[in-house]
Design a protein around this motif. Structure first.
Motif, PDB file in Angstrom:
ATOM      1  N   ALA A  54     -12.011  78.787  46.825  1.00 57.06           N
ATOM      2  CA  ALA A  54     -13.310  78.771  47.498  1.00 57.06           C
ATOM      3  C   ALA A  54     -13.224  78.063  48.842  1.00 57.06           C
ATOM      4  O   ALA A  54     -13.827  78.514  49.829  1.00 57.06           O
ATOM      5  N   MET A  55     -12.451  76.993  48.908  1.00 59.66           N
ATOM      6  CA  MET A  55     -12.300  76.277  50.182  1.00 59.66           C
ATOM      7  C   MET A  55     -11.546  77.136  51.195  1.00 59.66           C
ATOM      8  O   MET A  55     -11.904  77.173  52.380  1.00 59.66           O
ATOM      9  N   ALA A  56     -10.521  77.825  50.739  1.00 61.63           N
ATOM     10  CA  ALA A  56      -9.770  78.689  51.653  1.00 61.63           C
ATOM     11  C   ALA A  56     -10.645  79.835  52.154  1.00 61.63           C
ATOM     12  O   ALA A  56     -10.590  80.212  53.334  1.00 61.63           O
ATOM     13  N   LEU A  62     -16.315  77.060  59.192  1.00 58.21           N
ATOM     14  CA  LEU A  62     -16.586  75.651  59.404  1.00 58.21           C
ATOM     15  C   LEU A  62     -17.150  75.332  60.784  1.00 58.21           C
ATOM     16  O   LEU A  62     -17.465  74.173  61.069  1.00 58.21           O
ATOM     17  N   ASN A  63     -17.288  76.344  61.618  1.00 65.73           N
ATOM     18  CA  ASN A  63     -18.001  76.131  62.874  1.00 65.73           C
ATOM     19  C   ASN A  63     -19.502  76.091  62.662  1.00 65.73           C
ATOM     20  O   ASN A  63     -20.260  75.735  63.571  1.00 65.73           O
ATOM     21  N   ARG A  64     -19.970  76.421  61.460  1.00 59.80           N
ATOM     22  CA  ARG A  64     -21.394  76.417  61.132  1.00 59.80           C
ATOM     23  C   ARG A  64     -21.734  75.184  60.300  1.00 59.80           C
ATOM     24  O   ARG A  64     -20.937  74.736  59.479  1.00 59.80           O
ATOM     25  N   TYR A  65     -22.946  74.656  60.518  1.00 60.63           N
ATOM     26  CA  TYR A  65     -23.405  73.552  59.682  1.00 60.63           C
ATOM     27  C   TYR A  65     -23.559  74.019  58.235  1.00 60.63           C
ATOM     28  O   TYR A  65     -23.871  75.180  57.974  1.00 60.63           O
ATOM     29  N   PRO A  66     -23.386  73.099  57.280  1.00 55.15           N
ATOM     30  CA  PRO A  66     -23.561  73.484  55.871  1.00 55.15           C
ATOM     31  C   PRO A  66     -25.036  73.685  55.536  1.00 55.15           C
ATOM     32  O   PRO A  66     -25.932  73.331  56.317  1.00 55.15           O
ATOM     33  N   ASP A  67     -25.272  74.264  54.383  1.00 55.81           N
ATOM     34  CA  ASP A  67     -26.631  74.387  53.858  1.00 55.81           C
ATOM     35  C   ASP A  67     -27.137  72.989  53.533  1.00 55.81           C
ATOM     36  O   ASP A  67     -26.677  72.356  52.583  1.00 55.81           O
ATOM     37  N   GLY A  68     -28.065  72.502  54.315  1.00 51.89           N
ATOM     38  CA  GLY A  68     -28.554  71.135  54.146  1.00 51.89           C
ATOM     39  C   GLY A  68     -29.179  70.887  52.786  1.00 51.89           C
ATOM     40  O   GLY A  68     -29.142  69.763  52.271  1.00 51.89           O
ATOM     41  N   THR A 260     -19.812  72.152  53.764  1.00 58.26           N
ATOM     42  CA  THR A 260     -19.726  73.494  53.193  1.00 58.26           C
ATOM     43  C   THR A 260     -18.630  73.567  52.135  1.00 58.26           C
ATOM     44  O   THR A 260     -18.834  74.095  51.031  1.00 58.26           O
ATOM     45  N   GLN A 261     -17.460  73.035  52.450  1.00 58.92           N
ATOM     46  CA  GLN A 261     -16.354  73.119  51.501  1.00 58.92           C
ATOM     47  C   GLN A 261     -16.609  72.270  50.259  1.00 58.92           C
ATOM     48  O   GLN A 261     -16.201  72.641  49.157  1.00 58.92           O
ATOM     49  N   ALA A 262     -17.295  71.155  50.419  1.00 61.77           N
ATOM     50  CA  ALA A 262     -17.644  70.345  49.257  1.00 61.77           C
ATOM     51  C   ALA A 262     -18.572  71.123  48.321  1.00 61.77           C
ATOM     52  O   ALA A 262     -18.367  71.152  47.098  1.00 61.77           O
ATOM     53  N   GLN A 263     -19.565  71.751  48.900  1.00 58.11           N
ATOM     54  CA  GLN A 263     -20.495  72.538  48.087  1.00 58.11           C
ATOM     55  C   GLN A 263     -19.790  73.699  47.391  1.00 58.11           C
ATOM     56  O   GLN A 263     -19.994  73.949  46.191  1.00 58.11           O
ATOM     57  N   ALA A 265     -16.559  74.109  46.721  1.00 56.33           N
ATOM     58  CA  ALA A 265     -15.573  73.670  45.734  1.00 56.33           C
ATOM     59  C   ALA A 265     -16.247  73.208  44.452  1.00 56.33           C
ATOM     60  O   ALA A 265     -15.783  73.514  43.342  1.00 56.33           O
ATOM     61  N   ALA A 266     -17.343  72.474  44.588  1.00 54.04           N
ATOM     62  CA  ALA A 266     -18.075  72.021  43.404  1.00 54.04           C
ATOM     63  C   ALA A 266     -18.638  73.211  42.635  1.00 54.04           C
ATOM     64  O   ALA A 266     -18.536  73.284  41.403  1.00 54.04           O
ATOM     65  N   LEU A 267     -19.209  74.148  43.364  1.00 59.51           N
ATOM     66  CA  LEU A 267     -19.780  75.336  42.734  1.00 59.51           C
ATOM     67  C   LEU A 267     -18.709  76.126  41.983  1.00 59.51           C
ATOM     68  O   LEU A 267     -18.922  76.575  40.851  1.00 59.51           O
ATOM     69  N   ALA A 268     -17.549  76.273  42.592  1.00 59.99           N
ATOM     70  CA  ALA A 268     -16.463  77.033  41.967  1.00 59.99           C
ATOM     71  C   ALA A 268     -15.876  76.313  40.751  1.00 59.99           C
ATOM     72  O   ALA A 268     -15.264  76.946  39.891  1.00 59.99           O
ATOM     73  N   SER A 269     -16.073  74.986  40.676  1.00 60.02           N
ATOM     74  CA  SER A 269     -15.516  74.209  39.569  1.00 60.02           C
ATOM     75  C   SER A 269     -16.373  74.293  38.311  1.00 60.02           C
ATOM     76  O   SER A 269     -15.879  74.013  37.205  1.00 60.02           O
ATOM     77  N   LEU A 270     -17.637  74.647  38.476  1.00 56.37           N
ATOM     78  CA  LEU A 270     -18.507  74.748  37.307  1.00 56.37           C
ATOM     79  C   LEU A 270     -18.066  75.903  36.415  1.00 56.37           C
ATOM     80  O   LEU A 270     -17.682  76.960  36.895  1.00 56.37           O
ATOM     81  N   GLY A 271     -18.135  75.683  35.135  1.00 56.57           N
ATOM     82  CA  GLY A 271     -17.748  76.732  34.199  1.00 56.57           C
ATOM     83  C   GLY A 271     -16.297  76.696  33.777  1.00 56.57           C
ATOM     84  O   GLY A 271     -15.872  77.480  32.924  1.00 56.57           O
TER      85      GLY A 271
END
Length: 370
Positions: A54-56, A62-68, A260-263, A265-271
């Motif tokens: 997911a991070m890759a 990453l030029n865009r701000y994350p979903d606040g 963005t990558q934190a969100q 990666a966390a999302l992809a780790s669920l399940g």
């Protein structure tokens, strides 16, 4: 406090949290070819493969701000725990949730109650706001919930139950927490810190979201992706609580503190339940191995420990042992900042790291004997 009073008086005696030393810093300072870190309760396994993918996949954005608002992650966590979207708060680690909660509810003169020694952020975040930390001694290295209740006053806003307790690694049982909630005054918000929740398979260990928040109790349950999920470097934590408290936390949280990558990666780790089970079982075996090594060198770990770390009294100033192990290339955690200056905390590592620690302790012990 500065002479002109520019800096707030509440900060004058504040000792900031001191993180574990980075490996690269120790190698640079001491010129060591290898350094291992068993200091910060990080998982030894790294991110899940799905998180790395997911991070890759999102690196080019990453030029865009994350979903606040971290909508997708909040929605997924709400679904996972069977709670409303509005009952999930996010932060930069569990520590970030605790910081924002403190900012949202504490005023000068308010009180927080916690066991001690325990996680220093409870005390630090209260003190920097002019609130009063009330530190209740542990009973046989465990949180004494009856003593916590006796320390509650009309000024108490928050009571922290660190479960399992960091740094001692001991847990509060379901029966103990149930009895506490029967007695805690209604004006108090209880914060149950379950940062190590996924490591624990003891049948007496409670799921405070399913068993206490779901019953409508006045509680905020805090968890993190930093430990068993292997995402400490990305800083993703969350809390489950009432919509009122979650909204207040959201008002003081910085808009873009979850990248963005934190969100993703966390999302992809669920399940990843199979991988969680594998890591939990491996940690149990490795924790026993680490305990055997510490006992071999004369350090008796406090127990039963249920997380991914062990606490042991060293019989004197733990900073001395810390410095000696550092020169051998091993970073552990002296615990003066946690309220236990004569103890150390050692994180469960890999078999290779344990073997390295074993040899280092042997050399330190031999050197002390000469």
């Amino acid at each position: 406090m500065t002479e002109d009073g520019f800096v707030r008086p509440a900060l004058s005696a504040l000792v900031p949290y001191e993180p574990g030393k980075p490996v690269e810093e120790v190698q640079r300072e001491l010129g060591l070819p290898r350094v291992i870190k068993l200091a910060s309760n990080e998982g030894p396994c790294g991110p899940f493969p799905e998180a790395l993918e997911a991070m890759a996949r999102t690196a080019g954005e990453l030029n865009r701000y994350p979903d606040g608002g971290a909508y997708r992650l909040r929605a997924a966590l709400a679904e996972k725990h069977g709670v409303a979207f509005e009952e999930v708060a996010l932060g930069a680690g569990a520590d970030g949730v605790i910081d924002c909660l403190s900012q949202a509810v504490l005023e000068p003169g308010d009180e927080i109650v916690c066991g001690w020694p325990s996680f220093p952020s409870y005390v630090i975040y209260a003190a920097k706001l002019g609130a009063v930390p009330v530190k209740v001694p542990l009973a046989e290295h465990r949180y004494d919930l009856s003593a916590l209740l006796e320390a509650v006053t009309e000024r108490t806003k928050l009571v922290y139950v660190c479960n399992p307790n960091n740094p001692t690694g001991t847990m509060t049982t379901r029966a103990e927490l149930d009895a506490y909630f029967e007695r805690v005054p209604e004006h108090v918000l209880t914060v149950v810190d379950q940062a190590y929740f996924e490591y624990i398979d003891d049948p007496d260990y409670p799921d405070a979201i399913a068993e206490h928040f779901a019953r409508g109790l006045r509680v905020l349950v805090v968890r993190t992706f930093s430990k068993i999920y292997g995402l400490a470097g990305l800083r993703v934590g969350y809390g489950v609580g009432s919509a009122e408290i979650v909204t207040a936390i959201g008002k003081v949280r910085r808009a873009f503190d979850l990248t963005t990558q934190a969100q993703e990666a966390a999302l992809a780790s669920l399940g990843g339940e199979e991988e969680l089970a594998r890591r939990r079982a491996a940690n149990r075996v490795a924790r026993d191995e680490l305990g055997t090594i510490l006992r071999h060198h004369g350090f008796e770990p406090v127990g039963p420990a249920v997380g991914n770390f062990l606490f042991a009294d060293v019989g004197g100033d733990a900073q001395v042992l810390f410095d000696a192990l550092l020169r051998e290339g091993v970073i552990v955690r002296p615990l003066a900042g946690f309220g236990a200056p004569e103890a150390m905390r050692v994180t469960v590592g890999t078999p290779d790291e344990h073997a390295f620690l074993d040899k280092a302790l042997g050399r330190v012990k031999a050197s002390a004997a000469t």
